[in-house]
Design an enzyme around this catalytic site. Structure first.
Site, PDB file in Angstrom:
ATOM      1  N   THR A   1       0.814  -1.213   0.000  1.00 53.14           N
ATOM      2  CA  THR A   1       0.000   0.000   0.000  1.00 53.14           C
ATOM      3  C   THR A   1       0.844   1.258   0.000  1.00 53.14           C
ATOM      4  O   THR A   1       0.382   2.319  -0.405  1.00 53.14           O
ATOM      5  CB  THR A   1      -0.940   0.023   1.222  1.00 53.14           C
ATOM      6  OG1 THR A   1      -0.165  -0.151   2.409  1.00 53.14           O
ATOM      7  CG2 THR A   1      -1.970  -1.074   1.142  1.00 53.14           C
TER       8      THR A   1
ATOM      9  N   ARG B   1       8.376  -2.528   1.267  1.00 56.94           N
ATOM     10  CA  ARG B   1       8.925  -2.592   2.621  1.00 56.94           C
ATOM     11  C   ARG B   1       9.463  -3.991   2.885  1.00 56.94           C
ATOM     12  O   ARG B   1       8.783  -4.988   2.642  1.00 56.94           O
ATOM     13  CB  ARG B   1       7.862  -2.233   3.668  1.00 56.94           C
ATOM     14  CG  ARG B   1       7.441  -0.782   3.597  1.00 56.94           C
ATOM     15  CD  ARG B   1       6.446  -0.425   4.674  1.00 56.94           C
ATOM     16  NE  ARG B   1       5.942   0.921   4.461  1.00 56.94           N
ATOM     17  CZ  ARG B   1       4.948   1.471   5.155  1.00 56.94           C
ATOM     18  NH1 ARG B   1       4.355   0.782   6.118  1.00 56.94           N
ATOM     19  NH2 ARG B   1       4.539   2.696   4.897  1.00 56.94           N
TER      20      ARG B   1
ATOM     21  N   SER C   1       7.721   4.087   7.274  1.00 54.33           N
ATOM     22  CA  SER C   1       6.684   4.773   8.035  1.00 54.33           C
ATOM     23  C   SER C   1       6.787   4.516   9.532  1.00 54.33           C
ATOM     24  O   SER C   1       7.759   4.882  10.165  1.00 54.33           O
ATOM     25  CB  SER C   1       5.301   4.386   7.501  1.00 54.33           C
ATOM     26  OG  SER C   1       4.289   5.165   8.099  1.00 54.33           O
ATOM     27  N   HIS C   2       5.793   3.851  10.096  1.00 49.68           N
ATOM     28  CA  HIS C   2       5.704   3.636  11.536  1.00 49.68           C
ATOM     29  C   HIS C   2       6.404   2.358  11.984  1.00 49.68           C
ATOM     30  O   HIS C   2       6.366   2.024  13.175  1.00 49.68           O
ATOM     31  CB  HIS C   2       4.236   3.577  11.952  1.00 49.68           C
ATOM     32  CG  HIS C   2       3.456   2.534  11.183  1.00 49.68           C
ATOM     33  ND1 HIS C   2       3.259   2.616   9.833  1.00 49.68           N
ATOM     34  CD2 HIS C   2       2.847   1.398  11.585  1.00 49.68           C
ATOM     35  CE1 HIS C   2       2.547   1.572   9.438  1.00 49.68           C
ATOM     36  NE2 HIS C   2       2.296   0.811  10.470  1.00 49.68           N
TER      37      HIS C   2
ATOM     38  N   LYS D   1       9.316   4.188  -1.536  1.00 47.70           N
ATOM     39  CA  LYS D   1       8.155   4.349  -2.400  1.00 47.70           C
ATOM     40  C   LYS D   1       8.389   5.514  -3.353  1.00 47.70           C
ATOM     41  O   LYS D   1       9.192   6.416  -3.073  1.00 47.70           O
ATOM     42  CB  LYS D   1       6.873   4.573  -1.589  1.00 47.70           C
ATOM     43  CG  LYS D   1       6.782   5.899  -0.855  1.00 47.70           C
ATOM     44  CD  LYS D   1       5.401   6.040  -0.206  1.00 47.70           C
ATOM     45  CE  LYS D   1       5.256   7.374   0.521  1.00 47.70           C
ATOM     46  NZ  LYS D   1       3.883   7.575   1.023  1.00 47.70           N
TER      47      LYS D   1
ATOM     48  N   ASP E   1       4.892   9.940  13.676  1.00 50.83           N
ATOM     49  CA  ASP E   1       5.542   8.654  13.422  1.00 50.83           C
ATOM     50  C   ASP E   1       6.869   8.816  12.696  1.00 50.83           C
ATOM     51  O   ASP E   1       7.409   9.915  12.598  1.00 50.83           O
ATOM     52  CB  ASP E   1       4.601   7.755  12.616  1.00 50.83           C
ATOM     53  CG  ASP E   1       4.433   8.227  11.182  1.00 50.83           C
ATOM     54  OD1 ASP E   1       4.465   9.451  10.967  1.00 50.83           O
ATOM     55  OD2 ASP E   1       4.261   7.386  10.273  1.00 50.83           O
TER      56      ASP E   1
ATOM     57  N   ARG F   1       1.773  10.503  10.207  1.00 56.61           N
ATOM     58  CA  ARG F   1       0.718  10.069  11.123  1.00 56.61           C
ATOM     59  C   ARG F   1       0.732  10.938  12.379  1.00 56.61           C
ATOM     60  O   ARG F   1       1.706  11.627  12.667  1.00 56.61           O
ATOM     61  CB  ARG F   1       0.900   8.598  11.507  1.00 56.61           C
ATOM     62  CG  ARG F   1       0.797   7.671  10.314  1.00 56.61           C
ATOM     63  CD  ARG F   1       1.101   6.232  10.694  1.00 56.61           C
ATOM     64  NE  ARG F   1       1.182   5.402   9.502  1.00 56.61           N
ATOM     65  CZ  ARG F   1       0.455   4.310   9.296  1.00 56.61           C
ATOM     66  NH1 ARG F   1      -0.412   3.896  10.197  1.00 56.61           N
ATOM     67  NH2 ARG F   1       0.589   3.626   8.187  1.00 56.61           N
TER      68      ARG F   1
ATOM     69  N   GLU G   1      -7.563   8.253   7.624  1.00 53.33           N
ATOM     70  CA  GLU G   1      -7.569   6.814   7.823  1.00 53.33           C
ATOM     71  C   GLU G   1      -7.490   6.509   9.312  1.00 53.33           C
ATOM     72  O   GLU G   1      -6.885   7.265  10.078  1.00 53.33           O
ATOM     73  CB  GLU G   1      -6.387   6.165   7.106  1.00 53.33           C
ATOM     74  CG  GLU G   1      -6.402   6.359   5.606  1.00 53.33           C
ATOM     75  CD  GLU G   1      -5.304   5.582   4.902  1.00 53.33           C
ATOM     76  OE1 GLU G   1      -5.588   5.003   3.850  1.00 53.33           O
ATOM     77  OE2 GLU G   1      -4.177   5.553   5.413  1.00 53.33           O
ATOM     78  N   GLU G   2      -8.062   5.380   9.691  1.00 54.92           N
ATOM     79  CA  GLU G   2      -8.070   5.008  11.105  1.00 54.92           C
ATOM     80  C   GLU G   2      -6.665   4.750  11.641  1.00 54.92           C
ATOM     81  O   GLU G   2      -6.447   4.760  12.846  1.00 54.92           O
ATOM     82  CB  GLU G   2      -8.941   3.769  11.330  1.00 54.92           C
ATOM     83  CG  GLU G   2      -8.562   2.554  10.519  1.00 54.92           C
ATOM     84  CD  GLU G   2      -7.292   1.862  10.991  1.00 54.92           C
ATOM     85  OE1 GLU G   2      -7.042   1.857  12.208  1.00 54.92           O
ATOM     86  OE2 GLU G   2      -6.562   1.341  10.133  1.00 54.92           O
ATOM     87  N   SER G   3      -5.709   4.557  10.755  1.00 53.54           N
ATOM     88  CA  SER G   3      -4.341   4.249  11.171  1.00 53.54           C
ATOM     89  C   SER G   3      -3.551   5.517  11.450  1.00 53.54           C
ATOM     90  O   SER G   3      -2.362   5.603  11.146  1.00 53.54           O
ATOM     91  CB  SER G   3      -3.635   3.402  10.116  1.00 53.54           C
ATOM     92  OG  SER G   3      -3.698   4.028   8.848  1.00 53.54           O
TER      93      SER G   3
ATOM     94  N   LYS H   1      -0.935  12.073   3.795  1.00 52.94           N
ATOM     95  CA  LYS H   1      -1.370  12.398   5.142  1.00 52.94           C
ATOM     96  C   LYS H   1      -0.275  13.207   5.814  1.00 52.94           C
ATOM     97  O   LYS H   1       0.889  13.135   5.427  1.00 52.94           O
ATOM     98  CB  LYS H   1      -1.721  11.145   5.928  1.00 52.94           C
ATOM     99  CG  LYS H   1      -0.712  10.015   5.893  1.00 52.94           C
ATOM    100  CD  LYS H   1      -1.306   8.780   6.554  1.00 52.94           C
ATOM    101  CE  LYS H   1      -0.370   7.575   6.465  1.00 52.94           C
ATOM    102  NZ  LYS H   1      -0.382   6.939   5.143  1.00 52.94           N
TER     103      LYS H   1
ATOM    104  N   ARG I   1      -5.934  -7.542  10.537  1.00 52.13           N
ATOM    105  CA  ARG I   1      -6.513  -6.431  11.278  1.00 52.13           C
ATOM    106  C   ARG I   1      -8.022  -6.619  11.365  1.00 52.13           C
ATOM    107  O   ARG I   1      -8.699  -6.807  10.350  1.00 52.13           O
ATOM    108  CB  ARG I   1      -6.162  -5.101  10.619  1.00 52.13           C
ATOM    109  CG  ARG I   1      -4.699  -4.760  10.855  1.00 52.13           C
ATOM    110  CD  ARG I   1      -4.290  -3.403  10.384  1.00 52.13           C
ATOM    111  NE  ARG I   1      -2.948  -3.111  10.885  1.00 52.13           N
ATOM    112  CZ  ARG I   1      -2.101  -2.257  10.330  1.00 52.13           C
ATOM    113  NH1 ARG I   1      -2.465  -1.586   9.258  1.00 52.13           N
ATOM    114  NH2 ARG I   1      -0.910  -2.053  10.847  1.00 52.13           N
TER     115      ARG I   1
END
Length: 542
Positions: free
Chosen positions: A18, A22, A113-114, A126, A277, A282, A363-365, A376, A496
């Protein structure tokens, strides 16, 4: 400048997820692994000759080495210009802004990322397109196809450049601009928000703790919150980016930002807590004694965005990822604007933003953002919260309570089952899909299924389609459960499970676990997750 052509062999594990590719850091450090993927990316975008690119990352281990390699490969292909963050640093939203500002052809962002960093942890790469957003699925498919057929790549045989000094240099005919990673982004934030009102908030005694988690947002937060807005020195903690994030996990949630959570739930809590993050896209928002879920934060930001100068005329629409709670939908209804439900991944918001169909996305993340970039943006969300608090003269908890009173509350949680054997996870998802047609009308744990599907999306702008994006189970009474496999891990599969229960009126302060217990039991019974995975409980619950 001498250009070498290196013979190579394709790797069969370079399919982007996504957010790019990674893997474990040591995988990227293998001979030709990074180079193959970079070369495949250039192939997918029809080469680099005469083009301008942005380049930077979150400072994790191998970041600097990877940047030098990408520069040499770009020079060998005849790129005209590379814009690189000083020290190799660029937050993901800052990189998006630079791509857009300089009308670059795209950008290479080095981050996982995180995910944790270090030689034995994770690394990622990316490509962001010319609009500043993550590569769309059609482009990542071309990248993947190119990784499977690569036989050689070109690279300049030149010394490394100095990444630590701002200024211009050359590599062959390619101009390299090493730029201050913070300056342009800081100017952008000043154009969006009422900095004078936020300064007055801090001058009036407002206190805050921002945990940069030893990741890339530290320099940005020091410069903007402390130096520009006047927050007290020490407001930003863990503000120096480290290659291993101080051996921490740079994921801004109550589990990994536990020190911040403990402070905010104590008698010594400042007025607001926040965290970001690894790559700065994030965020986590916490008030005294109260945690704002990312789904709720999206809804609350959208409902109050008009208080910031950039959004004073209102918003055109909201977009949320499918697993994100429906709290934002209720705000959209009240504002009379559309709310789009997309697959997980910021790239799905890009066409909507480019077409002017939406202004705010989330997004919920822990990701929220707006049309100012195509990623984001963690610090953007923190600054919008500060602008709202300054304009309304309310605390974080008061804004939250007022929102629930007006719109109702979507009780929400995410349960992550990490590093599950991939075959087991796939079997569980297949088991769910096989039941979909027969589930409506069944009752489990006292809840009756009203609808069950495998979420598919057709982009309303470009008509592209994405299937099999997650299993959704809807129940009478406003409950929902979602199952999906995450694309952000580096080993095994992460299952998830998202749980949601809407309560329109009455008690909005009940315990989350209590309110979600029935839908959790129903979801586990239908999926038979414990039997398929051998797991009795999630590894992380947020």
């Amino acid at each position: 400048m001498t250009v070498k052509t290196i013979s190579t062999t394709a790797f069969n594990d370079q399919k982007p997820g996504t957010s790019g590719l990674r893997k474990k850091t040591r995988a990227f450090m293998m001979a030709n692994y990074l180079e193959n993927y970079v070369a495949a990316t250039f192939t997918a975008i029809d080469g680099g000759a005469g083009k301008t690119f942005v380049l930077g990352g979150d400072g994790r281990f191998f970041n600097r080495d990877a940047i030098q390699t990408i520069l040499k490969m770009a020079a060998a292909l005849g790129a005209a210009r590379m814009i690189v963050g000083q020290g190799g640093l660029l937050s993901t939203p800052a990189a998006s802004h630079l791509i857009r500002r300089h009308k670059a052809h795209g950008g290479f962002i080095l981050s996982a990322s995180h995910n944790p960093g270090g030689i034995d942890a994770d690394f990622g790469l990316k490509f962001n397109a010319a609009n500043g957003g993550p590569a769309p699925e059609a482009l990542t498919a071309r990248i993947h196809a190119a990784t499977l057929t690569i036989e050689r790549y070109d690279i300049a045989d030149v010394p490394d450049i100095n990444l630590d000094t701002v200024g211009q240099t050359q590599m062959g005919d390619m101009v390299i601009d090493v730029v201050d990673p913070v300056a342009d982004y800081s100017d952008l934030m000043a154009s969006l928000f009422d900095f004078a009102a936020i300064r007055a908030l801090f001058t009036g005694g407002f206190t805050m703790r921002f945990d940069a988690m030893h990741a890339v947002t530290g320099p940005y937060a020091h410069a903007i919150l402390e130096d520009t807005l006047g927050a007290a020195k020490g407001t930003v903690v863990n503000g120096i980016p480290l290659e291993d994030f101080g051996k921490g996990h740079p994921d801004p949630n109550p589990i990994w930002a536990s020190d911040l959570m403990a402070l905010m739930m104590s008698d010594a809590a400042p007025d607001m807590g926040a965290a970001s993050d690894g790559d700065g896209d994030r965020n986590m928002i916490v008030g005294k004694g109260t945690y704002i879920t990312p789904s709720d934060s999206l809804a609350m930001l959208a409902a109050n965005a008009h208080l910031a100068p950039a959004y004073r005329d209102g918003i055109t629409g909201i977009a949320r990822s499918m697993p994100t709670s429906a709290a934002a939908d209720r705000v959209a209804d009240a504002l009379g604007v559309p709310c789009f439900e997309t697959p997980t991944g910021w790239k799905f918001f890009g066409t909507l933003l480019d077409a002017g169909r939406v202004t705010i996305c989330g997004e919920e993340s822990a990701g929220t953002g707006s049309h100012h970039v195509r990623e984001k943006d963690g610090l953007w969300a923190v600054l919008l919260w500060l602008n709202i608090l300054a304009a309304r003269g309310m605390s974080v908890a008061e804004v939250q309570a007022d929102h629930w009173q007006r719109f109702g509350r979507n009780y929400y949680a995410r349960h992550d089952y990490e590093a599950v054997e991939t075959a087991r996870a796939d079997k569980m998802m297949a088991h769910l899909r096989a039941q979909l047609d027969g589930l409506p009308g069944q009752s489990h744990a006292g809840l009756t299924v009203t609808k069950a599907d495998d979420f598919a999306y057709t982009d309303p702008v470009d008509g592209s389609t994405s299937a099999a994006q997650g299993i959704r189970l809807f129940f009478e009474g406003g409950a929902r459960a979602v199952f999906r496999l995450s694309g952000t891990g580096t080993e095994g599969a992460t299952i998830r499970l998202y749980l949601e229960q809407f309560v329109s009126e009455g008690n909005h302060a009940a315990a989350v676990d209590q309110m979600l217990d029935a839908v959790r039991q129903a979801a586990l019974t239908i999926s038979d997750l414990p039997a398929f995975t051998g797991r009795d409980a999630p590894d992380v619950q947020t």
